[in-house]
Write an enzyme that holds these catalytic residues in place. Structure first.
Site, PDB file in Angstrom:
ATOM      1  N   GLU A   1      34.874  35.360  38.085  1.00 47.46           N
ATOM      2  CA  GLU A   1      35.899  36.282  37.601  1.00 47.46           C
ATOM      3  C   GLU A   1      35.800  36.377  36.077  1.00 47.46           C
ATOM      4  O   GLU A   1      35.687  35.341  35.396  1.00 47.46           O
ATOM      5  CB  GLU A   1      37.300  35.786  37.982  1.00 47.46           C
ATOM      6  CG  GLU A   1      38.380  36.799  37.641  1.00 47.46           C
ATOM      7  CD  GLU A   1      39.783  36.355  38.067  1.00 47.46           C
ATOM      8  OE1 GLU A   1      40.745  37.071  37.731  1.00 47.46           O
ATOM      9  OE2 GLU A   1      39.906  35.305  38.723  1.00 47.46           O
TER      10      GLU A   1
ATOM     11  N   HIS B   1      49.550  27.023  40.986  1.00 46.07           N
ATOM     12  CA  HIS B   1      49.144  28.390  40.684  1.00 46.07           C
ATOM     13  C   HIS B   1      47.907  28.789  41.484  1.00 46.07           C
ATOM     14  O   HIS B   1      47.892  29.850  42.130  1.00 46.07           O
ATOM     15  CB  HIS B   1      48.865  28.517  39.181  1.00 46.07           C
ATOM     16  CG  HIS B   1      48.444  29.882  38.749  1.00 46.07           C
ATOM     17  ND1 HIS B   1      49.325  30.810  38.253  1.00 46.07           N
ATOM     18  CD2 HIS B   1      47.232  30.490  38.748  1.00 46.07           C
ATOM     19  CE1 HIS B   1      48.689  31.916  37.959  1.00 46.07           C
ATOM     20  NE2 HIS B   1      47.397  31.745  38.258  1.00 46.07           N
ATOM     21  N   GLU B   2      46.875  27.962  41.438  1.00 50.49           N
ATOM     22  CA  GLU B   2      45.636  28.330  42.128  1.00 50.49           C
ATOM     23  C   GLU B   2      45.815  28.304  43.646  1.00 50.49           C
ATOM     24  O   GLU B   2      45.237  29.144  44.353  1.00 50.49           O
ATOM     25  CB  GLU B   2      44.495  27.396  41.707  1.00 50.49           C
ATOM     26  CG  GLU B   2      44.255  27.330  40.212  1.00 50.49           C
ATOM     27  CD  GLU B   2      44.100  28.692  39.544  1.00 50.49           C
ATOM     28  OE1 GLU B   2      43.626  29.650  40.199  1.00 50.49           O
ATOM     29  OE2 GLU B   2      44.463  28.812  38.356  1.00 50.49           O
TER      30      GLU B   2
ATOM     31  N   GLY C   1      41.437  27.701  32.724  1.00 50.08           N
ATOM     32  CA  GLY C   1      42.165  26.538  33.183  1.00 50.08           C
ATOM     33  C   GLY C   1      41.723  26.136  34.575  1.00 50.08           C
ATOM     34  O   GLY C   1      41.515  24.956  34.866  1.00 50.08           O
ATOM     35  N   ALA C   2      41.560  27.147  35.432  1.00 49.15           N
ATOM     36  CA  ALA C   2      41.133  26.903  36.806  1.00 49.15           C
ATOM     37  C   ALA C   2      40.808  28.243  37.437  1.00 49.15           C
ATOM     38  O   ALA C   2      41.108  29.299  36.883  1.00 49.15           O
ATOM     39  CB  ALA C   2      42.216  26.175  37.603  1.00 49.15           C
TER      40      ALA C   2
ATOM     41  N   HIS D   1      47.516  31.489  44.762  1.00 52.47           N
ATOM     42  CA  HIS D   1      46.611  32.642  44.757  1.00 52.47           C
ATOM     43  C   HIS D   1      46.000  32.892  46.133  1.00 52.47           C
ATOM     44  O   HIS D   1      45.501  33.996  46.382  1.00 52.47           O
ATOM     45  CB  HIS D   1      45.475  32.401  43.761  1.00 52.47           C
ATOM     46  CG  HIS D   1      45.693  33.019  42.418  1.00 52.47           C
ATOM     47  ND1 HIS D   1      46.129  34.312  42.239  1.00 52.47           N
ATOM     48  CD2 HIS D   1      45.503  32.523  41.165  1.00 52.47           C
ATOM     49  CE1 HIS D   1      46.202  34.588  40.948  1.00 52.47           C
ATOM     50  NE2 HIS D   1      45.844  33.516  40.278  1.00 52.47           N
TER      51      HIS D   1
ATOM     52  N   GLU E   1      40.692  30.310  41.410  1.00 52.86           N
ATOM     53  CA  GLU E   1      41.220  30.242  42.773  1.00 52.86           C
ATOM     54  C   GLU E   1      40.213  30.597  43.849  1.00 52.86           C
ATOM     55  O   GLU E   1      40.605  31.010  44.949  1.00 52.86           O
ATOM     56  CB  GLU E   1      42.414  31.183  42.898  1.00 52.86           C
ATOM     57  CG  GLU E   1      42.098  32.691  42.856  1.00 52.86           C
ATOM     58  CD  GLU E   1      42.152  33.302  41.478  1.00 52.86           C
ATOM     59  OE1 GLU E   1      42.265  34.540  41.377  1.00 52.86           O
ATOM     60  OE2 GLU E   1      42.079  32.547  40.490  1.00 52.86           O
ATOM     61  N   ASN E   2      38.915  30.454  43.616  1.00 60.61           N
ATOM     62  CA  ASN E   2      37.910  30.803  44.615  1.00 60.61           C
ATOM     63  C   ASN E   2      38.337  30.356  46.016  1.00 60.61           C
ATOM     64  O   ASN E   2      38.794  29.231  46.191  1.00 60.61           O
ATOM     65  CB  ASN E   2      36.573  30.134  44.281  1.00 60.61           C
ATOM     66  CG  ASN E   2      36.248  30.203  42.812  1.00 60.61           C
ATOM     67  OD1 ASN E   2      36.042  31.266  42.266  1.00 60.61           O
ATOM     68  ND2 ASN E   2      36.215  29.032  42.172  1.00 60.61           N
TER      69      ASN E   2
END
Length: 871
Positions: free
Chosen positions: A126, A301-302, A265-266, A305, A268-269
């Protein structure tokens, strides 16, 4: 982008066209080698609609080895390959396309696509990184199911990708393989691959639907004990999403990998989240309370997602806030439920009032749904994320919890498995509740920070109190004309004795919310027996600036009597800010009024308030906050005035502060709300003590050695550094000696050094470039040292000799060829030149001009610097 090359062109939301082809399935065979990774990509391609156009695929930094359609190698005239694209000429409506490419992961310092860093292969796709792995329709509205086979040396113990593992085995050449299949169609930006040697933490979670999910957390060897909190946070996230939104996880495995080299930060794959290590690893001796909070929030958060971003994704990148604003709102609600809702809200508000308001006023101003962009990475911003969350929060305020849940349910019912727009989300909310959101949608397309100017009058004879509200949104760099927004203004009224009045029979009958929809409006409150004092923008009900002609006594009244934590905090912050600005403008020592001193004392003595909220209210605004509040003349005079206020309050209340500080004792470290609050207040009071002559009695070295946790140690180090206490160098040396082998913890040391107010700060920062822990190829190190210096060390960065600006520009120029994405983010303080005096403006623009004249300026920087110079 070389100066002699064509100027990068902008992409526009208005130019969106649906894809001419779609890709149904993707089969990847990836043979990992440091310099020559071989990627074989076999796709089932389907033409969309009646046309005869070529299939256009994106590509970057790829070497094309071969290309076949339905197993037949294409002749030269049947395709065209350039540096950024691959065109396939065919009349077939459905076909199998196989593209073989080579890439060089070990030279990929941009950390986009597939890269090899710190002994592990990792991907970041992304927004547009998949095109660095293989030729593809690299856009979010092309959804396919993926099967991935990975081959690598056995030293890479774990070979990971999206979905469920469907195969693994040994190979005869000393390698091994793993195969993964993701049954959920996804855009290519959610593809992930990780290969490395890790410690593995395992657990499981049974969803409300009865699915048993294996949980796996991969961390660097020797760090498994520092991943336990993150794994527990993941289980809390899964349970919360089921309870709050009825959403369950949908694969048999959920994996999180922590890596040190990561731009974000991270990520979400689907089924394989890749995290920056700082948002996974924690233990009391190396992580602060803030670290624990951030880990829980980012893990949440991830995970969230999975539905708001993965199951329902973006049609195009201009819709980024569709997933990010909504998911930030969800993680903020999760954090509020896990800890103190009021403290979490104040921390979120601070980000809006400093970083986001600054972005609105700067050269990169844009709506939460931008209309034009050159480099999409530049719009991963506090506007898209945090203001986007505030827009979702306003919808929640307008619809209520029950109505908002109905809207969410309808949104998923309509769009599961689709790539959609912000308009689709708002329409679902509107259709589910019958609430007209047509004017509200302007929040998605209009940039800038609305300003509310509020006055009042009281008709004693009729018992009618009126609030007169004017709204105005200043012109921004991207938009001059502004329309009135729909602003939910939440209010309360207090009588002279401090009791809250009943206003349920007024215009604010819906939970105290006034609907500001016009440039000018008047709202009436009846049956009011005496003139009240209004409390405005309760819980920060909208991301706006709000002005009312309060006098100091009225602000102190709200600090004492308002029930809403934001109103109490905001009133105290205004008392502080006014004192600082008076001193700055008159070049005199701050005068702490009796009103302010009494308000401080009353808050500190309040036994009913949460100590964490007391800490938030009593903390004097940071310079970054003050810069956004009001015009100032001299940044150094502002810094002196701000520090002088801290000293003044510390001296007035020395005995009270010292007594309270001594009473704030906790036992062994625990990340629990009560203890977190005690430590927060203790750090706040330590700052006041350190600013006074009482600092000589602190014995910080002994206290540092006696503490069992990083939160307290770092607060001592920060206070000693800022106030240049005698123990400063000793504490820095002790910290460095203990943690020099742990780069992640040393980021804290780098940030402390970056904030040094010493005259020699810049020279000392340059010296740190040679420290073994520092590396320009690691985004965490660059952000910790240079990012912190430029964004938060206002004294050194804004040296009148321009050396602070030169230092940042030098680093940005270096990062332009290493990692332009990081360069474009750390340059922000230079782009805000219009906030400062003429001499500093000239110096800042000189450095921006030096950067823009680079022969190889990356698109990321080109867009930011050019917009800044054109402002």
């Amino acid at each position: 982008m070389a100066k002699t090359e064509q100027t990068p062109s902008a992409k526009r939301l208005a130019d969106y066209t649906p894809p001419a082809f779609t890709i149904k399935t993707v089969n990847l065979n990836i043979i990992l080698e440091p310099a020559e990774t071989l990627v074989t990509n076999t796709m089932k391609v389907v033409r969309v609609g009646e046309h005869s156009g070529a299939l256009e695929l994106d590509g970057e930094s790829l070497t094309l080895e071969s290309i076949q359609v339905n197993g037949r190698a294409l002749a030269a005239q049947e395709f065209n390959c350039s540096e950024s694209s691959l065109s396939v000429f065919t009349e077939l409506n459905e076909f199998e396309l196989t593209v073989v490419t080579k890439i060089n992961p070990e030279k990929n310092t941009s950390l986009e696509g597939l890269y090899l860093s710190d002994g592990a292969y990792c991907t970041q796709c992304e927004a547009e990184g998949f095109r660095r792995i293989t030729y593809f329709m690299d856009r979010p509205d092309v959804l396919a199911t993926y099967t991935t086979r990975i081959e690598a040396d056995k030293g890479f113990t774990y070979l990971l990708s999206n979905g469920n593992k469907v195969g693994q085995g040994e190979l005869s050449n000393g390698k091994h393989f793993a195969e993964w299949h993701d049954p959920h169609p996804k855009p290519c930006y959610l593809f992930a691959l990780v290969a490395g040697d890790f410690d593995l933490l395992e657990d499981s979670y049974t969803t409300a639907e009865g699915r048993n999910v294996a949980l796996q957390l991969f961390v660097d060897r020797g760090n498994s004990h520092r991943g336990e909190f993150a794994l527990e946070a993941l289980k809390r996230s899964m349970a919360w999403d089921e309870q709050r939104f009825g959403l369950c996880y949908d694969l048999d495995i959920y994996m999180v990998v922590a890596v040190d080299f990561f731009n974000m930060g991270a990520m979400e794959n689907k089924g394989l989240n890749v995290f920056n290590s700082k948002y996974v690893l924690a233990e009391p001796k190396s992580a602060t309370d803030t670290d624990y909070h951030n880990i829980e929030a980012v893990i949440g958060h991830e995970y969230f997602h999975n539905w708001t971003g993965n199951r329902v994704t973006c049609r195009d990148w201009f819709q980024l806030s569709l997933k990010e604003g909504l998911t930030v709102f969800r993680d903020q609600e999760f954090s509020a439920d896990m800890g103190s809702a009021a403290v979490n809200r104040l921390q979120n508000v601070r980000i809006i009032q400093t970083q986001q308001f600054a972005e609105d006023a700067g050269p990169m101003a844009h709506p939460i749904r931008p209309s034009e962009v050159i480099e999409m990475n530049n719009f991963y911003t506090v506007t898209v994320y945090n203001k986007g969350s505030e827009v979702i929060r306003m919808i929640h305020t307008l619809l209520g919890e029950q109505g908002f849940r109905k809207g969410m349910d309808l949104y998923f019912q309509r769009h599961d498995g689709q790539a959609v727009t912000c308009d689709d989300f708002v329409l679902a909310m509107q259709d589910a509740t019958g609430v007209d959101l047509s004017q509200f949608k302007r929040w998605y397309s209009q940039s800038g920070t609305p300003e509310l100017y509020i006055t009042d009058d009281y008709d004693a004879g009729k018992g009618v109190y009126r609030l007169h509200v004017k709204q105005h949104t200043p012109a921004t760099s991207d938009q001059r004309e502004k329309l009135p927004q729909h602003i939910p203004l939440k209010v309360a009224l207090y009588d002279p004795e401090g009791s809250e009045l009943d206003i349920s029979n007024s215009a604010a009958k819906e939970n105290g919310v006034l609907h500001v929809t016009e440039f000018e409006q008047t709202f009436e409150f009846e049956s009011i027996s005496q003139k009240p004092l209004p409390a405005l923008l309760l819980n920060f009900s909208a991301p706006v600036r709000c002005s009312y002609p309060y006098i100091d006594d009225q602000r102190a009244f709200l600090v004492s009597h308002a029930k809403d934590a934001f109103v109490k905090w905001d009133a105290m912050q205004a008392l502080y800010a006014d004192t600082v600005f008076k001193a700055e403008q008159s070049s005199t020592k701050p005068v702490v009024s009796e009103t302010l001193a009494n308000a401080f004392r009353d808050v500190l003595n309040d036994k009913e308030l949460d100590k964490a909220i007391i800490a938030e209210i009593l903390a004097v605004p940071a310079i970054s906050t003050l810069v956004e509040k009001q015009h100032f003349t001299d940044i150094h005079a502002l810094i002196d005035a701000r520090d002088g206020l801290v000293t003044g309050i510390g001296e007035i209340h020395r005995d009270l502060i010292q007594s309270e500080y001594n009473n704030l004792q906790t036992g062994d470290y625990a990340y629990e709300a009560k203890d977190v609050a005690l430590r927060a207040l203790k750090a706040c009071l330590l700052n006041f003590i350190s600013a006074t002559s009482g600092a000589e009695n602190l014995n910080l070295v002994d206290s540092y050695n006696a503490s069992d946790n990083m939160t307290e140690k770092l607060s001592m180090l920060a206070a000693a550094n800022h106030w240049q206490l005698s123990e400063r160098d000793t504490l820095l040396s002790m910290f460095e000696k203990t943690w020099r082998q742990d780069a992640l913890v040393m980021d804290k040391w780098l940030s402390i050094q970056a904030l040094s107010p010493k005259e020699s700060a810049i020279q000392e920062i340059k010296a740190i470039f040679e420290h073994p822990v520092f590396s320009f190829t690691n985004p965490n190190r660059v952000r910790a040292l240079i990012g912190t210096f430029a964004a938060a060390n206002y004294r050194a960065f804004h040296n009148l000799d321009g050396t602070g600006y030169q230092l940042l520009a030098d680093v940005v120029i270096k990062m332009n060829s290493i990692n332009p994405q990081v360069a474009a983010r750390i340059i922000t303080p230079l782009t805000q030149w219009k906030r400062f005096d003429e001499k500093r403006q000239a110096l800042m623009k000189e450095e921006l001009t030096r950067i823009v004249n680079l022969d190889d300026l990356a698109k990321d920087l080109y867009e930011v610097v050019n917009k800044s110079l054109a402002q």
